[in-house]
Write an enzyme that holds these catalytic residues in place. Sequence first.
Site, mmCIF file in Angstrom:
data_model
loop_
_atom_site.group_PDB
_atom_site.id
_atom_site.type_symbol
_atom_site.label_atom_id
_atom_site.label_comp_id
_atom_site.label_asym_id
_atom_site.label_seq_id
_atom_site.Cartn_x
_atom_site.Cartn_y
_atom_site.Cartn_z
ATOM 1 C CD GLU A 1 42.798 39.885 25.864
ATOM 2 O OE1 GLU A 1 43.959 40.329 25.900
ATOM 3 O OE2 GLU A 1 41.793 40.605 25.950
ATOM 4 C CG ASP B 1 40.410 43.138 32.077
ATOM 5 O OD1 ASP B 1 40.350 43.547 33.244
ATOM 6 O OD2 ASP B 1 41.374 43.373 31.323
ATOM 7 C CE1 TYR C 1 48.561 42.954 32.725
ATOM 8 C CE2 TYR C 1 49.387 40.859 31.878
ATOM 9 C CZ TYR C 1 48.460 41.572 32.615
ATOM 10 O OH TYR C 1 47.443 40.914 33.251
HETATM 11 C C1 GLA Z 1 44.791 44.162 32.273
HETATM 12 C C2 GLA Z 1 44.607 42.647 32.272
HETATM 13 C C3 GLA Z 1 43.971 42.169 33.573
HETATM 14 C C4 GLA Z 1 44.695 42.729 34.797
HETATM 15 C C5 GLA Z 1 44.926 44.231 34.656
HETATM 16 C C6 GLA Z 1 45.774 44.770 35.764
HETATM 17 O O1 GLA Z 1 43.544 44.789 32.263
HETATM 18 O O2 GLA Z 1 43.812 42.246 31.184
HETATM 19 O O3 GLA Z 1 43.933 40.760 33.595
HETATM 20 O O4 GLA Z 1 45.900 42.039 35.022
HETATM 21 O O5 GLA Z 1 45.526 44.559 33.424
HETATM 22 O O6 GLA Z 1 45.111 44.674 36.974
#
Ligand code: GLA
Length: 370
Positions: free
Chosen positions: A153, A165, A214
């Site tokens: 990713e 995740d 983000y």
């Molecule tokens: C996404 C990212 C995770 C995490 C969440 C927020 O899902 O992939 O790594 O940072 O956002 O908690």
Amino acid sequence: MRDQVIAGFRSRFDAAPAFVVRSPGRVNLIGDHTDYNDGFVLPAAIERATWIACAPRLDRRVAVHSAERGLAEFELDDLQPTSEWSDYVAGTLVELDIDLEHGFTAYLATEIAVGGALSSSAALEMGIARAAYELAGTPWDPVAAALAGQRAENDFVGMPCGIMDQLIVATAQEGAASLIDCRSLEATPASIPDEVTVVVLDTGTRRRLVDSGYEDRRVACERVAAALGVPALRDATLDMVMEANLDEVDRRRAIHVVRENAATQETAAALDAGDAVGAGRHMNTSHTSLRDDYEVSSPALDAMAEIARHRKGCLGARMTGAGFAGCAVALVATDRVDQFVSETAELYRAATGNQPTLYPTAPSAGVGLV
Ligand code: GLA
């Protein structure tokens, strides 16, 4: 779904698959935007999953047919980003520390809404990783696979995500959430008391994380950690954040992270002690902090969390995952779930005009052959 992907494989490739992988989505009960700060998260794998029927081939070609998004084909020796969904497949193959001698054919279908904050991308990455280990005859290494998925990713897709995740999808245990220390990568099961049920609240809104705020948030956290002289915000205290000379927006970002880290550990402890009320209270506070201090909620997520938390039997509700759109999550008294789902859905629809999808989920097992 297992039968469906086997049938899909047969009709698409005119052969039988060698094995089937199930790779679940995840919902995070609390601990958002803490993972890339070396902090704590409390996710669980959900019952909805991506299913992959797979068979090796004699050449070095990879042919992956997605029921939802069609066919992608490439050579193992020429794995390049294309800005298509198949980058999650190719990127994982690039980053895994596994040498595949032969290519493979796969047919996949998913029950996880794409862009809905339930980690459809991590499910795809870990599903492909599990398949690659099987094809190579290498013993499954969930942590190495999760790290490879994260690199895919970060470096191949261009989304600077943390490790939550991929790690929960790779390591989840049936029947429990996991308290994950994102610095040591150690996961401790946190049981959910029988009297409460996790309910996924899909707002029906979607986002692309690559285009969201983000990355800005992540950079702000790194800036504050550097200003405080700590390796990551996990090492900061509220006093440090309040006393330092910081930009006011950066300060609010850091306040969220420091509080959320503590609240996540307290929520796991509350659940283990059978205190679902205490856990729910932390979830409510976390939503407020993500909305006001971290500013990653949305009007749809706010409406959903607000409506949900005022229903009978709801102990707590919050947005889940990165935010900006997608899903919220609630902890609900098990004997109230049906009424909770119908009332919340109706009130949310009336308030926003969006079409929601609400469903209870048991914590499911992580990725595996089925
Ligand atoms: C996404 C990212 C995770 C995490 C969440 C927020 O899902 O992939 O790594 O940072 O956002 O908690």
